[in-house]
Design a protein around this motif. Structure first.
Motif, PDB file in Angstrom:
ATOM      1  N   PRO A  51      38.470  52.214  42.255  1.00 35.47           N
ATOM      2  CA  PRO A  51      37.829  52.197  40.933  1.00 35.47           C
ATOM      3  C   PRO A  51      37.359  50.826  40.450  1.00 35.47           C
ATOM      4  O   PRO A  51      36.548  50.751  39.539  1.00 35.47           O
ATOM      5  CB  PRO A  51      38.911  52.756  40.017  1.00 35.47           C
ATOM      6  N   VAL A  52      37.841  49.757  41.053  1.00 40.64           N
ATOM      7  CA  VAL A  52      37.432  48.409  40.658  1.00 40.64           C
ATOM      8  C   VAL A  52      36.546  47.843  41.754  1.00 40.64           C
ATOM      9  O   VAL A  52      36.941  47.787  42.920  1.00 40.64           O
ATOM     10  CB  VAL A  52      38.654  47.496  40.427  1.00 40.64           C
ATOM     11  N   LYS A  53      35.337  47.425  41.383  1.00 37.52           N
ATOM     12  CA  LYS A  53      34.382  46.897  42.355  1.00 37.52           C
ATOM     13  C   LYS A  53      34.785  45.479  42.754  1.00 37.52           C
ATOM     14  O   LYS A  53      35.007  44.631  41.903  1.00 37.52           O
ATOM     15  CB  LYS A  53      32.995  46.875  41.719  1.00 37.52           C
ATOM     16  N   PRO A  54      34.877  45.206  44.058  1.00 41.78           N
ATOM     17  CA  PRO A  54      35.237  43.850  44.489  1.00 41.78           C
ATOM     18  C   PRO A  54      34.048  42.899  44.425  1.00 41.78           C
ATOM     19  O   PRO A  54      32.888  43.320  44.429  1.00 41.78           O
ATOM     20  CB  PRO A  54      35.677  44.056  45.936  1.00 41.78           C
ATOM     21  N   LYS A  55      34.353  41.628  44.345  1.00 45.63           N
ATOM     22  CA  LYS A  55      33.339  40.569  44.454  1.00 45.63           C
ATOM     23  C   LYS A  55      33.383  40.109  45.903  1.00 45.63           C
ATOM     24  O   LYS A  55      34.454  39.894  46.445  1.00 45.63           O
ATOM     25  CB  LYS A  55      33.668  39.370  43.562  1.00 45.63           C
ATOM     26  N   ARG A  56      32.240  39.962  46.508  1.00 47.14           N
ATOM     27  CA  ARG A  56      32.198  39.501  47.897  1.00 47.14           C
ATOM     28  C   ARG A  56      31.559  38.117  47.937  1.00 47.14           C
ATOM     29  O   ARG A  56      30.427  37.939  47.516  1.00 47.14           O
ATOM     30  CB  ARG A  56      31.430  40.481  48.761  1.00 47.14           C
ATOM     31  N   ILE A  57      32.331  37.167  48.433  1.00 45.37           N
ATOM     32  CA  ILE A  57      31.856  35.795  48.574  1.00 45.37           C
ATOM     33  C   ILE A  57      32.012  35.445  50.041  1.00 45.37           C
ATOM     34  O   ILE A  57      33.126  35.244  50.522  1.00 45.37           O
ATOM     35  CB  ILE A  57      32.647  34.829  47.673  1.00 45.37           C
ATOM     36  N   GLY A  58      30.898  35.425  50.751  1.00 47.53           N
ATOM     37  CA  GLY A  58      30.961  35.236  52.199  1.00 47.53           C
ATOM     38  C   GLY A  58      31.697  36.410  52.801  1.00 47.53           C
ATOM     39  O   GLY A  58      31.374  37.564  52.545  1.00 47.53           O
ATOM     40  N   ASN A  59      32.711  36.143  53.592  1.00 50.66           N
ATOM     41  CA  ASN A  59      33.526  37.195  54.187  1.00 50.66           C
ATOM     42  C   ASN A  59      34.734  37.564  53.329  1.00 50.66           C
ATOM     43  O   ASN A  59      35.494  38.448  53.678  1.00 50.66           O
ATOM     44  CB  ASN A  59      34.019  36.769  55.575  1.00 50.66           C
ATOM     45  N   LYS A  60      34.906  36.862  52.217  1.00 54.93           N
ATOM     46  CA  LYS A  60      36.067  37.115  51.353  1.00 54.93           C
ATOM     47  C   LYS A  60      35.799  38.277  50.412  1.00 54.93           C
ATOM     48  O   LYS A  60      34.716  38.413  49.855  1.00 54.93           O
ATOM     49  CB  LYS A  60      36.404  35.880  50.528  1.00 54.93           C
ATOM     50  N   ILE A  61      36.800  39.103  50.235  1.00 55.87           N
ATOM     51  CA  ILE A  61      36.763  40.201  49.277  1.00 55.87           C
ATOM     52  C   ILE A  61      37.728  39.833  48.169  1.00 55.87           C
ATOM     53  O   ILE A  61      38.926  39.647  48.407  1.00 55.87           O
ATOM     54  CB  ILE A  61      37.183  41.526  49.946  1.00 55.87           C
ATOM     55  N   LEU A  62      37.211  39.702  46.951  1.00 63.83           N
ATOM     56  CA  LEU A  62      38.024  39.255  45.824  1.00 63.83           C
ATOM     57  C   LEU A  62      37.909  40.237  44.661  1.00 63.83           C
ATOM     58  O   LEU A  62      36.864  40.866  44.468  1.00 63.83           O
ATOM     59  CB  LEU A  62      37.576  37.863  45.371  1.00 63.83           C
ATOM     60  N   PHE A  63      38.977  40.337  43.886  1.00 63.24           N
ATOM     61  CA  PHE A  63      39.002  41.193  42.712  1.00 63.24           C
ATOM     62  C   PHE A  63      39.301  40.346  41.486  1.00 63.24           C
ATOM     63  O   PHE A  63      40.181  39.493  41.519  1.00 63.24           O
ATOM     64  CB  PHE A  63      40.076  42.279  42.849  1.00 63.24           C
ATOM     65  N   ASP A  64      38.575  40.608  40.404  1.00 66.62           N
ATOM     66  CA  ASP A  64      38.794  39.913  39.143  1.00 66.62           C
ATOM     67  C   ASP A  64      40.046  40.490  38.488  1.00 66.62           C
ATOM     68  O   ASP A  64      40.143  41.703  38.278  1.00 66.62           O
ATOM     69  CB  ASP A  64      37.581  40.109  38.240  1.00 66.62           C
ATOM     70  N   ILE A  65      40.991  39.635  38.154  1.00 66.92           N
ATOM     71  CA  ILE A  65      42.262  40.095  37.592  1.00 66.92           C
ATOM     72  C   ILE A  65      42.052  40.793  36.250  1.00 66.92           C
ATOM     73  O   ILE A  65      42.761  41.738  35.911  1.00 66.92           O
ATOM     74  CB  ILE A  65      43.275  38.932  37.488  1.00 66.92           C
ATOM     75  N   LYS A  66      41.053  40.385  35.481  1.00 65.16           N
ATOM     76  CA  LYS A  66      40.799  41.023  34.186  1.00 65.16           C
ATOM     77  C   LYS A  66      40.319  42.460  34.364  1.00 65.16           C
ATOM     78  O   LYS A  66      40.690  43.343  33.598  1.00 65.16           O
ATOM     79  CB  LYS A  66      39.796  40.201  33.384  1.00 65.16           C
ATOM     80  N   GLU A  67      39.495  42.695  35.382  1.00 61.74           N
ATOM     81  CA  GLU A  67      39.047  44.060  35.663  1.00 61.74           C
ATOM     82  C   GLU A  67      40.210  44.920  36.154  1.00 61.74           C
ATOM     83  O   GLU A  67      40.300  46.097  35.816  1.00 61.74           O
ATOM     84  CB  GLU A  67      37.920  44.053  36.696  1.00 61.74           C
ATOM     85  N   LEU A  68      41.105  44.332  36.943  1.00 59.81           N
ATOM     86  CA  LEU A  68      42.285  45.055  37.401  1.00 59.81           C
ATOM     87  C   LEU A  68      43.182  45.416  36.217  1.00 59.81           C
ATOM     88  O   LEU A  68      43.732  46.521  36.161  1.00 59.81           O
ATOM     89  CB  LEU A  68      43.065  44.229  38.426  1.00 59.81           C
ATOM     90  N   GLU A  69      43.343  44.500  35.278  1.00 59.77           N
ATOM     91  CA  GLU A  69      44.166  44.770  34.100  1.00 59.77           C
ATOM     92  C   GLU A  69      43.559  45.892  33.255  1.00 59.77           C
ATOM     93  O   GLU A  69      44.286  46.748  32.747  1.00 59.77           O
ATOM     94  CB  GLU A  69      44.327  43.512  33.252  1.00 59.77           C
ATOM     95  N   ARG A  70      42.222  45.897  33.115  1.00 60.16           N
ATOM     96  CA  ARG A  70      41.559  46.967  32.376  1.00 60.16           C
ATOM     97  C   ARG A  70      41.812  48.314  33.063  1.00 60.16           C
ATOM     98  O   ARG A  70      42.064  49.319  32.403  1.00 60.16           O
ATOM     99  CB  ARG A  70      40.054  46.717  32.282  1.00 60.16           C
ATOM    100  N   PHE A  71      41.732  48.321  34.393  1.00 61.52           N
ATOM    101  CA  PHE A  71      41.976  49.545  35.150  1.00 61.52           C
ATOM    102  C   PHE A  71      43.405  50.033  34.940  1.00 61.52           C
ATOM    103  O   PHE A  71      43.639  51.206  34.660  1.00 61.52           O
ATOM    104  CB  PHE A  71      41.697  49.316  36.643  1.00 61.52           C
ATOM    105  N   VAL A  72      44.368  49.131  35.043  1.00 60.74           N
ATOM    106  CA  VAL A  72      45.773  49.497  34.871  1.00 60.74           C
ATOM    107  C   VAL A  72      46.004  49.986  33.435  1.00 60.74           C
ATOM    108  O   VAL A  72      46.726  50.972  33.209  1.00 60.74           O
ATOM    109  CB  VAL A  72      46.713  48.321  35.214  1.00 60.74           C
ATOM    110  N   GLY A  73      45.375  49.337  32.472  1.00 67.88           N
ATOM    111  CA  GLY A  73      45.518  49.742  31.063  1.00 67.88           C
ATOM    112  C   GLY A  73      44.943  51.124  30.787  1.00 67.88           C
ATOM    113  O   GLY A  73      45.393  51.826  29.872  1.00 67.88           O
ATOM    114  N   SER A  74      43.958  51.528  31.554  1.00 70.91           N
ATOM    115  CA  SER A  74      43.321  52.827  31.345  1.00 70.91           C
ATOM    116  C   SER A  74      44.097  53.974  31.964  1.00 70.91           C
ATOM    117  O   SER A  74      43.781  55.140  31.732  1.00 70.91           O
ATOM    118  CB  SER A  74      41.895  52.818  31.895  1.00 70.91           C
ATOM    119  N   LEU A  75      45.116  53.667  32.770  1.00 70.16           N
ATOM    120  CA  LEU A  75      45.880  54.733  33.426  1.00 70.16           C
ATOM    121  C   LEU A  75      46.825  55.424  32.462  1.00 70.16           C
ATOM    122  O   LEU A  75      47.290  54.928  31.524  1.00 70.16           O
ATOM    123  CB  LEU A  75      46.677  54.166  34.611  1.00 70.16           C
TER     124      LEU A  75
END
Length: 75
Positions: A51-75
C-alpha cells in the motif's frame, strides 16, 4: 516482550535517529514484517501490491517513514 510493544519501541527508535527514508529491511522491522514480504509486494506483477509506494534511487528501494506512519495510522 509482545509484538505490539516491540513494534512501538522500534518506531520510537527510528524517530529518535531522525531517519526519514528507510530501506526494505528497516521498513520490515518498522512494520513487523519480513523483508521478503515487502519485496514480493512491490514487484511489478504483485497480486496484492504494497500500500505504500517506494522511492527508487538508483538500485535502492526506500520508503518514507511519514508515509509508513500514515499507513499504520489508517489500520
Amino acid at each position: 516482550m509482545n509484538d505490539r510493544k516491540k513494534n512501538d519501541t522500534t518506531q520510537e527508535i527510528f524517530h529518535l535517529t531522525g531517519k526519514r527514508l528507510l530501506d526494505v529491511p528497516e521498513t520490515a522491522l518498522f512494520l513487523g514484517l519480513k523483508p521478503r514480504t515487502i519485496y514480493n509486494r512491490i514487484g511489478p506483477k504483485a497480486k496484492d501490491p504494497f500500500p505504500v509506494k517506494p522511492k527508487r534511487i538508483g538500485n535502492k528501494i526506500l520508503f518514507d517513514i511519514k508515509e509508513l506512519e500514515r499507513f499504520v495510522g489508517s489500520l
